[in-house]
Write an enzyme that holds these catalytic residues in place. Sequence first.
Site, mmCIF file in Angstrom:
data_model
loop_
_atom_site.group_PDB
_atom_site.id
_atom_site.type_symbol
_atom_site.label_atom_id
_atom_site.label_comp_id
_atom_site.label_asym_id
_atom_site.label_seq_id
_atom_site.Cartn_x
_atom_site.Cartn_y
_atom_site.Cartn_z
ATOM 1 N N ASP A 54 0.859 -1.177 0.000
ATOM 2 C CA ASP A 54 0.000 0.000 0.000
ATOM 3 C C ASP A 54 0.904 1.239 0.000
ATOM 4 O O ASP A 54 2.101 1.166 0.301
ATOM 5 C CB ASP A 54 -0.967 0.001 1.194
ATOM 6 C CG ASP A 54 -2.174 0.920 0.949
ATOM 7 O OD1 ASP A 54 -2.143 1.723 -0.013
ATOM 8 O OD2 ASP A 54 -3.150 0.850 1.718
HETATM 9 C C1 NOJ Z 1 -4.045 3.936 0.291
HETATM 10 C C2 NOJ Z 1 -5.229 3.040 0.496
HETATM 11 O O1 NOJ Z 1 -5.106 2.369 1.730
HETATM 12 C C3 NOJ Z 1 -5.418 2.006 -0.591
HETATM 13 O O2 NOJ Z 1 -6.627 1.340 -0.393
HETATM 14 C C4 NOJ Z 1 -5.352 2.641 -1.950
HETATM 15 O O3 NOJ Z 1 -5.523 1.659 -2.932
HETATM 16 C C5 NOJ Z 1 -4.024 3.361 -2.085
HETATM 17 N N1 NOJ Z 1 -3.907 4.375 -1.075
HETATM 18 C C6 NOJ Z 1 -3.871 4.004 -3.443
HETATM 19 O O4 NOJ Z 1 -4.683 5.097 -3.553
#
Ligand code: NOJ
Length: 704
Positions: free
Chosen positions: A259
Site C-alpha cells: 500500500d
Molecule cells: C491507500 C489506500 O489504503 C489504498 O486502499 C489505496 O488503494 C491506495 N492508497 C492508493 O490510492
Amino acid sequence: MNLTDVINKMSLRNKIEQLSQFRLTRDDFEEMKDKLKNECIGSFILADSATAGNAELKPLTREQINEIQKVAMENHGIPLLFGHDVIHGHKICMPIPLALSASFNPELVENSYKYIAEECRNDGINWSFAPMLDLCRDPRWGRIIECPGEDPYLGEKMAEAVVKGFQGDDDKINIAACAKHFVGYGTAEGGRDYHRGEISEYTLRNYYLRAFDSAVKNGVATVMNSFNEINGIPNVCNKHLLTDVLRGEMGFDGFVISDWAAIEQLTNNGIAEDKQKAAELCLDAGIDMDMVDCCYYDNLEKSVEEGKISIKTIDEAVMRILSVKEKMGLFENPYFETVEYSKEKHRQISKELATESIVLLKNNNNTLPLDKNQKICVMGQMANDKRAVLGSWSLDCDINETVTIYDGIKSRAENTFYFDCSIPKDRTLEDTYDTDVVIVVIGESDKITGEANSIASIELSDEHKHLIKCAKKLNKKVIGILSFGRPRAFESVIDDFDALLYAWHGGSQIGNAIGDILFGDSCPSGKLPITFPRMTGQIPIYYNCTATGKGVDGYYNKILSHPNYWDTESSPLFPFGFGLSYTQFEYGQINVQQSVISLEEIKEGKTFDLSINIKNTGDFSAKEVVQCYIKDCLASMVRPQRELKLFEKVMIQKDKSQTVTFRIGAEQLGFYNSQGKYIIEKGDFRVYIGSDCLANNYVTISIK
Ligand code: NOJ
C-alpha cells in the site's frame, strides 16, 4: 512468450524498475514519458495523493495513456499496468461496497463490476485496487464504507463477485483486480485508521482471511497489504502471512503490491533503521511491487551488491509481475481501445443495486408505500445533495449523473415540496405548510467516511435531531430516509418515525431507487450486512460472536443473568441480516434429507439437502433473502452463536410460494482450529433458516 528469457535479458536495474510503481498525473506526464525511455517501470498509479479517494484528480486521457504505453513498449517491450482506485464505480456510481453487500445479490454485483470495467478500459485503466475485503465490526472506522460488512461468508461472496466482474470469465484477465488490504485492517483499535489490531490464529482464519481466500480461489491477479500490524508484526513485512499463508496455503499466484508508502513507513514504527532495510524486509516477506515510495527503486541494487538480497528473490518477484501481465494479454495488446458502452445500462444497474440495497427498518401500520397524489413535504439538505450520496472513493464519478433524493421523489409525486425548516416570522410551523406526510432525509458527508476519516461517536448529531424534531412538529406521519456510509446509532429518535429506510450512500441513482420504493414501484429487499448498535459504547457488537460460558449473550437472549450493560439493552438496535418488506413471507418447516450422518462421509465429500417452503402472503410480489445459519453445538473450541453459511435471494410473486434448498457439507460444518487446521468434528449442529440472524426456525443435524 517465454518469460524466463525475458527476465534473463533484463539488467538488474531494469528488474528493480519493474518492481516499482510511480504515480502518474497530468503534471508529471512528460517527465514519466522521458523516464520510460531508459527505465523499465512496472506500473503507474493514476493518483497524486495517498488518500486518493478523497482528492480531486485531473485524469489523463486514454490517448495519453496509450502514448506512454507506446514508449514503454518501444524501449523495453514490457507493458505497463495502469492502476487506479475504482472502488464502486468509475463514471456512473454504484452504491458504496457496504451497501452492495446489503443487496445480498452477488450476481447483480458481479454484473455491475463488468460495467465498471468497461468504463475503466475506456479511460485507460487496466488494474483496479478493489475489492476491499476487510471484515469490520466498528462503524467508527471511516473505511467501513468500502468493506463487505461483518460476515466472512458474505465477504466471500462479494470477493467472488467483484473479482469475476473486473477480471471477466475468459482465461484472459480483463481488468486486474486487487484484493486488499491483506489482512485485518478492519480491526483498527477504536476505529482509528491505520491503528493496530490483535487477532488470534483462530479469529484470523475463521473470520478475516476467508474473503481473501475466496478472491484467490476466483483467480484474483493482485493483492495489497494492509498498513496495520497484527500481533506486533507490520503486515507489509509479515513473511508468514504474505508468503506461507497467502502463497503457500491459499495458492495465490499473482503478485503483491505494497500500500502507498507502506514500506517506507517501517522506518517510522521502529522496525527498519533505514529505507534499504525496509525494502529488504518487505521484498523478502513477499511484497513484489513497491507503491510510490521508491524504497525498492533506490536501494535494492545496493542490497544485491551487499549480498543481502539474492538475484533469485528479485527474479521471482519480477516473474510474478510479468506473469500477471501475460495473463492479461498485455504483451500482445498493451493498448486501450474505445469501449462503446451504454450509459443507460450502467444507470439501470446502479438503480437496481441501490434499490436492492436499501433496507426498510420500520414501517408502522403500512405507512409505506405512499400514494403519489399525497402532498409530500421533504426536509433535510441531504435530499438535495449530489455529492455525499455518492460516498467516498467516487471522485471520478460524474456528479451530473446523480439523481438526488428530492428529484427522485418530486419526479414521481407532483405535490412534493421542499421545506428547509425556517418558518417565516409571522407564521407558525403548523400552518406554514399544508402536507399529508413528511419525509425527513438525514445523512453524513462523504468527507467523514473513507480513508483517514473516522468518527469517535456514531450517535446522530444535534443538527440531525433538530431536523427530526422539526419534522415531528408538523404532526403528520414522518418517514425517515437515512443516507450514511456506516451504521449510525439512532435509538433515541426511532420512535419519531412511522417508517424508516436506510439508504446508505447509494450512488448515482439513489433518487430513483428511493422514489420507486417510496411509492411501491419496487419493494424493499435489502438486509443489513452489519449489526446496528444502539449506541457507540456497544461497539464491537456482531452476530457471529462466540458463545459465553455464563450465557450472557445479549444479542440473542433477552433475559440475562448478568445484563451486559446497566445503561442500555444488551441486544443491538437491528441485528445482522435484518430488513423488512412491504409483503409478508411465511416460512414453512425445514425439511431435512438426512438428520444423522457419519463424519467419515462428510469428510469424503458427502452433502445433504435442507429445504424450506416460503409463501408470500402479503400484497406485493417481492424478493426475499432466505438465510441459512448454523450453530455448532458441541466442539473442541468455543464456536460462534451462529454463522451465516448460505443464502439465496429469491423473487416470490404474491400469493405464491417457493422452495429453497440449501446443500450442506464439509464446507459448512468445519472450522479452523488454533493451529490453523480446518477440522470437522462430531456432534450436533443446529441449522436455522429464516429472514435474519435471529431466525428461530431450526432443525438439528447430528454428525456421528
Ligand atoms: C491507500 C489506500 O489504503 C489504498 O486502499 C489505496 O488503494 C491506495 N492508497 C492508493 O490510492
